[in-house]
Motif scaffolding. Structure first.
Motif, PDB file in Angstrom:
ATOM      1  N   GLY A 110       0.820  -1.210   0.000  1.00 16.71           N
ATOM      2  CA  GLY A 110       0.000   0.000   0.000  1.00 16.71           C
ATOM      3  C   GLY A 110       0.853   1.259   0.000  1.00 16.71           C
ATOM      4  O   GLY A 110       1.964   1.300   0.548  1.00 16.71           O
ATOM      5  N   GLU A 111       0.333   2.306  -0.630  1.00 20.55           N
ATOM      6  CA  GLU A 111       1.076   3.555  -0.789  1.00 20.55           C
ATOM      7  C   GLU A 111       1.422   4.216   0.547  1.00 20.55           C
ATOM      8  O   GLU A 111       2.553   4.702   0.721  1.00 20.55           O
ATOM      9  CB  GLU A 111       0.278   4.513  -1.682  1.00 20.55           C
ATOM     10  CG  GLU A 111       1.073   5.718  -2.163  1.00 20.55           C
ATOM     11  CD  GLU A 111       2.146   5.356  -3.165  1.00 20.55           C
ATOM     12  OE1 GLU A 111       2.983   6.223  -3.467  1.00 20.55           O
ATOM     13  OE2 GLU A 111       2.161   4.199  -3.644  1.00 20.55           O
ATOM     14  N   PRO A 112       0.520   4.294   1.537  1.00 23.07           N
ATOM     15  CA  PRO A 112       0.893   4.960   2.803  1.00 23.07           C
ATOM     16  C   PRO A 112       2.107   4.323   3.476  1.00 23.07           C
ATOM     17  O   PRO A 112       2.999   5.027   3.956  1.00 23.07           O
ATOM     18  CB  PRO A 112      -0.374   4.817   3.657  1.00 23.07           C
ATOM     19  CG  PRO A 112      -1.484   4.682   2.669  1.00 23.07           C
ATOM     20  CD  PRO A 112      -0.901   3.910   1.532  1.00 23.07           C
ATOM     21  N   LEU A 113       2.141   2.996   3.516  1.00 25.19           N
ATOM     22  CA  LEU A 113       3.258   2.320   4.160  1.00 25.19           C
ATOM     23  C   LEU A 113       4.548   2.525   3.376  1.00 25.19           C
ATOM     24  O   LEU A 113       5.621   2.747   3.959  1.00 25.19           O
ATOM     25  CB  LEU A 113       2.952   0.831   4.306  1.00 25.19           C
ATOM     26  CG  LEU A 113       4.035  -0.031   4.972  1.00 25.19           C
ATOM     27  CD1 LEU A 113       4.448   0.557   6.308  1.00 25.19           C
ATOM     28  CD2 LEU A 113       3.546  -1.456   5.138  1.00 25.19           C
ATOM     29  N   LEU A 114       4.485   2.460   2.051  1.00 20.86           N
ATOM     30  CA  LEU A 114       5.679   2.695   1.244  1.00 20.86           C
ATOM     31  C   LEU A 114       6.223   4.102   1.456  1.00 20.86           C
ATOM     32  O   LEU A 114       7.445   4.313   1.491  1.00 20.86           O
ATOM     33  CB  LEU A 114       5.366   2.456  -0.239  1.00 20.86           C
ATOM     34  CG  LEU A 114       5.107   1.007  -0.664  1.00 20.86           C
ATOM     35  CD1 LEU A 114       4.766   0.938  -2.143  1.00 20.86           C
ATOM     36  CD2 LEU A 114       6.309   0.125  -0.370  1.00 20.86           C
ATOM     37  N   ARG A 115       5.331   5.073   1.616  1.00 13.82           N
ATOM     38  CA  ARG A 115       5.786   6.448   1.844  1.00 13.82           C
ATOM     39  C   ARG A 115       6.474   6.579   3.206  1.00 13.82           C
ATOM     40  O   ARG A 115       7.465   7.307   3.342  1.00 13.82           O
ATOM     41  CB  ARG A 115       4.609   7.421   1.735  1.00 13.82           C
ATOM     42  CG  ARG A 115       4.115   7.604   0.300  1.00 13.82           C
ATOM     43  CD  ARG A 115       3.101   8.727   0.183  1.00 13.82           C
ATOM     44  NE  ARG A 115       2.697   8.919  -1.197  1.00 13.82           N
ATOM     45  CZ  ARG A 115       3.381   9.658  -2.071  1.00 13.82           C
ATOM     46  NH1 ARG A 115       4.494  10.275  -1.691  1.00 13.82           N
ATOM     47  NH2 ARG A 115       2.947   9.796  -3.309  1.00 13.82           N
ATOM     48  N   ARG A 116       5.971   5.887   4.220  1.00 14.22           N
ATOM     49  CA  ARG A 116       6.624   5.946   5.531  1.00 14.22           C
ATOM     50  C   ARG A 116       8.025   5.347   5.454  1.00 14.22           C
ATOM     51  O   ARG A 116       8.987   5.882   6.024  1.00 14.22           O
ATOM     52  CB  ARG A 116       5.793   5.200   6.574  1.00 14.22           C
ATOM     53  CG  ARG A 116       4.469   5.884   6.925  1.00 14.22           C
ATOM     54  CD  ARG A 116       3.804   5.186   8.109  1.00 14.22           C
ATOM     55  NE  ARG A 116       2.519   5.777   8.412  1.00 14.22           N
ATOM     56  CZ  ARG A 116       1.355   5.322   7.973  1.00 14.22           C
ATOM     57  NH1 ARG A 116       1.333   4.278   7.165  1.00 14.22           N
ATOM     58  NH2 ARG A 116       0.215   5.912   8.296  1.00 14.22           N
ATOM     59  N   LEU A 117       8.152   4.216   4.753  1.00 11.43           N
ATOM     60  CA  LEU A 117       9.466   3.603   4.585  1.00 11.43           C
ATOM     61  C   LEU A 117      10.421   4.512   3.827  1.00 11.43           C
ATOM     62  O   LEU A 117      11.603   4.612   4.156  1.00 11.43           O
ATOM     63  CB  LEU A 117       9.324   2.270   3.834  1.00 11.43           C
ATOM     64  CG  LEU A 117       8.638   1.128   4.583  1.00 11.43           C
ATOM     65  CD1 LEU A 117       8.392  -0.048   3.647  1.00 11.43           C
ATOM     66  CD2 LEU A 117       9.479   0.679   5.769  1.00 11.43           C
ATOM     67  N   SER A 118       9.896   5.196   2.791  1.00  8.62           N
ATOM     68  CA  SER A 118      10.753   6.058   1.986  1.00  8.62           C
ATOM     69  C   SER A 118      11.260   7.256   2.782  1.00  8.62           C
ATOM     70  O   SER A 118      12.393   7.708   2.582  1.00  8.62           O
ATOM     71  CB  SER A 118      10.007   6.529   0.733  1.00  8.62           C
ATOM     72  OG  SER A 118       8.913   7.360   1.071  1.00  8.62           O
ATOM     73  N   ARG A 149       8.998   1.332  -5.311  1.00 12.98           N
ATOM     74  CA  ARG A 149       8.004   0.992  -6.338  1.00 12.98           C
ATOM     75  C   ARG A 149       8.637   0.131  -7.435  1.00 12.98           C
ATOM     76  O   ARG A 149       8.043  -0.850  -7.902  1.00 12.98           O
ATOM     77  CB  ARG A 149       7.436   2.269  -6.942  1.00 12.98           C
ATOM     78  CG  ARG A 149       6.502   3.044  -6.012  1.00 12.98           C
ATOM     79  CD  ARG A 149       6.192   4.397  -6.617  1.00 12.98           C
ATOM     80  NE  ARG A 149       5.221   5.151  -5.827  1.00 12.98           N
ATOM     81  CZ  ARG A 149       5.003   6.457  -5.987  1.00 12.98           C
ATOM     82  NH1 ARG A 149       5.672   7.143  -6.921  1.00 12.98           N
ATOM     83  NH2 ARG A 149       4.104   7.071  -5.236  1.00 12.98           N
ATOM     84  N   LEU A 150       9.856   0.521  -7.841  1.00 14.85           N
ATOM     85  CA  LEU A 150      10.548  -0.216  -8.897  1.00 14.85           C
ATOM     86  C   LEU A 150      10.847  -1.642  -8.453  1.00 14.85           C
ATOM     87  O   LEU A 150      10.646  -2.598  -9.208  1.00 14.85           O
ATOM     88  CB  LEU A 150      11.847   0.517  -9.247  1.00 14.85           C
ATOM     89  CG  LEU A 150      12.713  -0.101 -10.362  1.00 14.85           C
ATOM     90  CD1 LEU A 150      11.944  -0.155 -11.668  1.00 14.85           C
ATOM     91  CD2 LEU A 150      13.990   0.713 -10.547  1.00 14.85           C
ATOM     92  N   MET A 151      11.312  -1.803  -7.215  1.00 14.89           N
ATOM     93  CA  MET A 151      11.594  -3.143  -6.699  1.00 14.89           C
ATOM     94  C   MET A 151      10.321  -3.977  -6.616  1.00 14.89           C
ATOM     95  O   MET A 151      10.338  -5.184  -6.870  1.00 14.89           O
ATOM     96  CB  MET A 151      12.272  -3.035  -5.333  1.00 14.89           C
ATOM     97  CG  MET A 151      13.690  -2.473  -5.380  1.00 14.89           C
ATOM     98  SD  MET A 151      14.366  -2.110  -3.732  1.00 14.89           S
ATOM     99  CE  MET A 151      14.386  -3.734  -2.985  1.00 14.89           C
ATOM    100  N   GLY A 152       9.211  -3.338  -6.269  1.00 17.72           N
ATOM    101  CA  GLY A 152       7.943  -4.061  -6.233  1.00 17.72           C
ATOM    102  C   GLY A 152       7.532  -4.551  -7.606  1.00 17.72           C
ATOM    103  O   GLY A 152       7.068  -5.682  -7.764  1.00 17.72           O
TER     104      GLY A 152
END
Length: 806
Positions: free
Chosen positions: A11-19, A71-74
């Motif tokens: 999900g986008e929210p979690l990916l943004r927190r990681l980034s 995103r690219l790795m996903g």
């Protein structure tokens, strides 16, 4: 199971927190180091151009290099488990806490279902642990729009709803996934809704019965039996009262029947609550006509000169038909390809329908390619039709075509590659009836190789056909989409290959089809070279020659390379019995699956894993024992493998030097005992499939070695990428499994007359990336016991990438 999902499903929210954490990380712990770890892991490929595009995100107002990288790795199928391992190596506890699901526990898992269309069906997933929980259902890797509650309801359920489902439960940044649940939906066939009133939902109802068939030797046999019931039914096919090996799926298939396949068939369908048998049907096998005869009426209707010619054409036949298919994708020092896997798989199935003996191989080194050609030549003889198909990197210098092995150095020269013209000369010496070469590779000049080969003159024969996927000096392309790909050449060839036409006529029509499509116009055009003077066709019948020594030797040599281990049952001391099964995807790729057949009631849970494989095969334990075939990389035969198993894909079987010996490990738990128990059994299945031929050895004959060069000069092959977005779909193109990045700009409208009307978005040269990138090193022959795969119905979607074979 959740850890095996691609990270973009978090999900986008979690990916943004990681980034955010990675963007502000201390030196040595940021996104660049994460990218280096992903590349060094070996399975994920990131080019220098892609990393540069990530770094350029800092120039955007709200750009994030880390978010772009994640995103690219996903998209490249990096899993949650792999991401956790990378973050642990980087010592990133703050980022790891976002991937730890404290407190959330799924208490009700979704169950697999087999139901009739038109009913109301629910898949349920219930979790506890937080006051505010959010649910999101997925079908494969695609979000279900209405699936945001614990119950996923289909009312009414449709056949198109069939598929594999999973639910993600999250609270804030914490999440957990349910297990996968298979939903099979069938149309009513001879069953009315009224007949189901008052019937227990546990009772099995067979809704598709097998049908009797009259076949010829060499035809394909497909028997189907579909049933509904709760729990999901299991299937077992019988012939003449005997249980069929690997006949444990809804469909029973034999690719090429013989007289031994004649008999009475039926299917037993059962679950824990009920057992039913399908109706018994008869399969009759007749001898296939060896030649087409002209009637007296047909003969008298022609003019005499034409009559004699047509009568001669009717009698054309082959002594036998043999094909060698090689697809190279996983290059050690050069750009990776995707299409050869699908192209070789599809061509294998088509040629088998034409009664070819097919050897299909993926990812061969130089010595393996040369030895595979040697084995191919052993199958050829006077009057035999020989076909060689190659998909991969290639080039052409001074009229000679060169196929590039996966271990070719960078740069490569003719001494590192196989010369097609040398192979043709050796085929001619066998006095073959037809020599067909289908070369799906680029034909640009290799500026690193200024070699002029001095070849022995070819014989003047009228039985040679070359089908080049592209013109001399041009590139060949593949359509990349969602993890799977098709070459442009194969996309059009497969539509016509089964037509009973002279091979040159057939290829001419393929060329016309390609010329009508704007996807290929100005980029790739089929070129045909032929010295064929007879009306030879791939569909010509095989003229039986009895049990000659040559025929027996050829059949033995081919069968030797396509033996699968027999399915077996293993009994453990604790009372558990497991089935160990095998299926072939290619001649050098095998699937192993394990399934619990019997479990004592006092054992709570148990799982059977395969492990300890020979080092020759280089099996990654993280890619073994997966819950779905797709997770192992096996997208092509997944529909025909039994469900509810653990799957392991063994590729590069040609590298196996000794017998395939591995361990089956059984883990099980008893109630009241915290520690799990385990038992181990060693299994020896000999040398399966192509491993028997030992083509891993060094050059044995050097039969197709190129002559030594007397002059060389260096330069760089050019690479390019084309990004396209489809407006209209060709009815026989392919859908993918994983998503691919698309670049959208500069829309140019294409004429609507094209078969594959597309919009060309962006043309990006990769020559600079080719010069600067540091490339990191880094597999079909189903027979009766492997259950041939139903053709995949791929389709162009909204994001297609057209890329070049170098």
């Amino acid at each position: 199971m959740a850890g095996s999902l691609p990270i973009h499903l978090l999900g986008e929210p979690l990916l943004r927190r990681l980034s955010v954490v990675l963007d502000r990380a201390a030196p040595g712990k940021g996104w660049r180091e994460l990218a280096q770890l992903a590349v060094s892991h070996g399975r994920i490929k990131l080019s220098s151009l892609e990393l540069e595009q990530c770094s350029l995100q800092v120039l955007e107002p709200e750009g994030s290099p880390s978010l772009s990288l994640l995103r690219l790795m996903g998209k490249k199928s990096c899993t949650v488990v792999e991401l956790v391992q990378f973050l642990q190596t980087l010592d990133q506890p703050e980022a790891l806490q976002y991937l730890s699901p404290p407190g959330i526990k799924i208490v009700v898992q979704p169950d697999p279902k087999a139901v009739l269309s038109g009913q109301m069906v629910k898949l349920c997933c219930l979790a506890v642990g937080h006051p505010f929980l959010h649910y999101q259902w997925f079908k494969q890797t695609k979000e279900v729009l209405h699936g945001k509650s614990p119950e996923l309801i289909f009312n009414p359920v449709k056949v198109s709803d069939s598929g594999t489902y999973i639910c993600r439960v999250n609270s804030g940044s914490s999440f957990v996934f349910s297990r996968w649940a298979q939903l099979d939906v069938y149309d009513l066939q001879g069953v009315s809704y009224g007949s189901l009133v008052g019937v227990s939902e546990n009772k099995i109802r067979i809704c598709t019965q097998p049908q009797s068939q009259n076949l010829k030797v060499g035809d394909k046999l497909i028997l189907e039996c579909h049933a509904v019931g709760n729990p999901v039914p299991h299937y077992q096919w019988f012939r003449n009262g005997l249980q069929l090996t690997n006949g444990n799926r809804k469909e029973y298939m034999v690719s090429s029947v013989d007289m031994e396949h004649q008999g009475t068939y039926w299917c037993r369908v059962s679950n824990d609550q009920d057992e039913q048998e399908s109706k018994k049907i008869e399969v009759m096998i007749g001898r296939k006509a060896l030649a087409v005869e002209c009637t007296e009426e047909e003969f008298s209707s022609f003019g005499k000169p034409v009559d004699l010619e047509e009568q001669s054409d009717c009698k054309l036949s082959a002594v036998d038909k043999v094909a060698l298919l090689i697809g190279n994708m996983s290059y050690w020092n050069h750009p990776q390809l995707k299409a050869p896997m699908v192209d070789v798989y599809e061509l294998t199935n088509l040629l088998r329908q034409l009664n070819f003996k097919v050897v299909s191989l993926l990812d061969l080194t130089e010595s393996e390619m040369r030895n595979a050609v040697d084995e191919f030549l052993l199958l050829l003889d006077r009057g035999v039709y020989g076909l060689l198909y190659y998909a991969g990197h290639g080039y052409e210098n001074y009229g000679n075509s060169f196929m590039v092995p996966v271990d070719a150095p960078n740069p490569y020269r003719s001494a590192n590659c196989l010369c097609v013209q040398n192979i043709l000369k050796l085929m001619q010496e066998k006095e073959t009836g037809l020599n067909v070469f289908l070369l799906d590779m680029c034909r640009k000049r290799n500026e690193y190789d200024d070699t002029i080969l001095i070849l022995d003159a070819l014989k003047v024969t009228a039985n040679i056909v070359f089908g080049y996927a592209t013109c001399q000096g041009a590139e060949a392309f593949e359509i990349q989409h969602s993890g799977l790909a098709n070459g442009i050449f194969m996309k059009f060839l497969k539509e016509r290959l089964l037509e009973e036409k002279k091979i040159t006529v057939l290829l001419d029509e393929v060329a016309e089809d390609m010329g009508k499509c704007h996807l290929t116009k100005g980029k790739q055009a089929l070129e045909i070279r032929s010295s064929l003077s007879e009306k030879r066709a791939l569909s010509d019948p095989i003229q039986q020659t009895g049990s000659s020594a040559e025929s027996l030797a050829r059949n033995l040599q081919w069968a030797k390379a396509h033996e699968l281990p027999e399915s077996m049952y293993l009994d453990f001391k604790c009372g558990v019995q497991i089935q160990l099964g095998f299926a072939a995807e290619f001649s050098n790729v095998m699937i192993i699956y394990t399934r619990i057949v019997k479990k004592p009631p006092e054992i709570l849970v148990c799982n059977a894993y395969v492990t300890d494989f020979p080092l020759d095969l280089d099996v990654d334990p993280k890619e073994a024992n997966k819950g779905t075939p797709e997770e192992t990389g096996s997208y092509l035969v997944s529909k025909d493998l039994p469900k509810h198993c653990l799957y392991t894909r063994l590729s590069s079987l040609q590298k196996l030097k000794e017998h395939l010996i591995f361990t089956v490990c059984l883990h099980y738990e008893y109630p009241g005992i915290e520690d799990s128990m385990d038992e181990r059994k060693e299994v020896n299945v000999g040398k399966p499939l192509i491993a028997k031929l030992g083509i891993h050895h060094g050059f044995r004959k050097n039969c197709c070695m190129s002559n030594r060069p007397f002059h060389t000069q260096a330069s760089t092959p050019v690479a390019a990428e084309y990004y396209l977005s489809a407006n209209h779909c060709h009815p026989n193109s392919y859908p993918g499994i994983h998503h691919q990045n698309c670049v959208h700009s500069d829309h140019l409208r294409q004429p609507e007359a094209c078969h594959c009307n597309v919009t060309l978005n962006k043309l990006t040269s990769r020559q600079e990336a080719w010069n600067n990138a540091s490339h990191v090193r880094r597999n079909n022959l189903p027979v009766e016991t492997t259950d041939d795969t139903v053709d995949l119905a791929f389709g162009f979607s909204n994001s297609l990438r057209l890329s070049k074979k170098q």
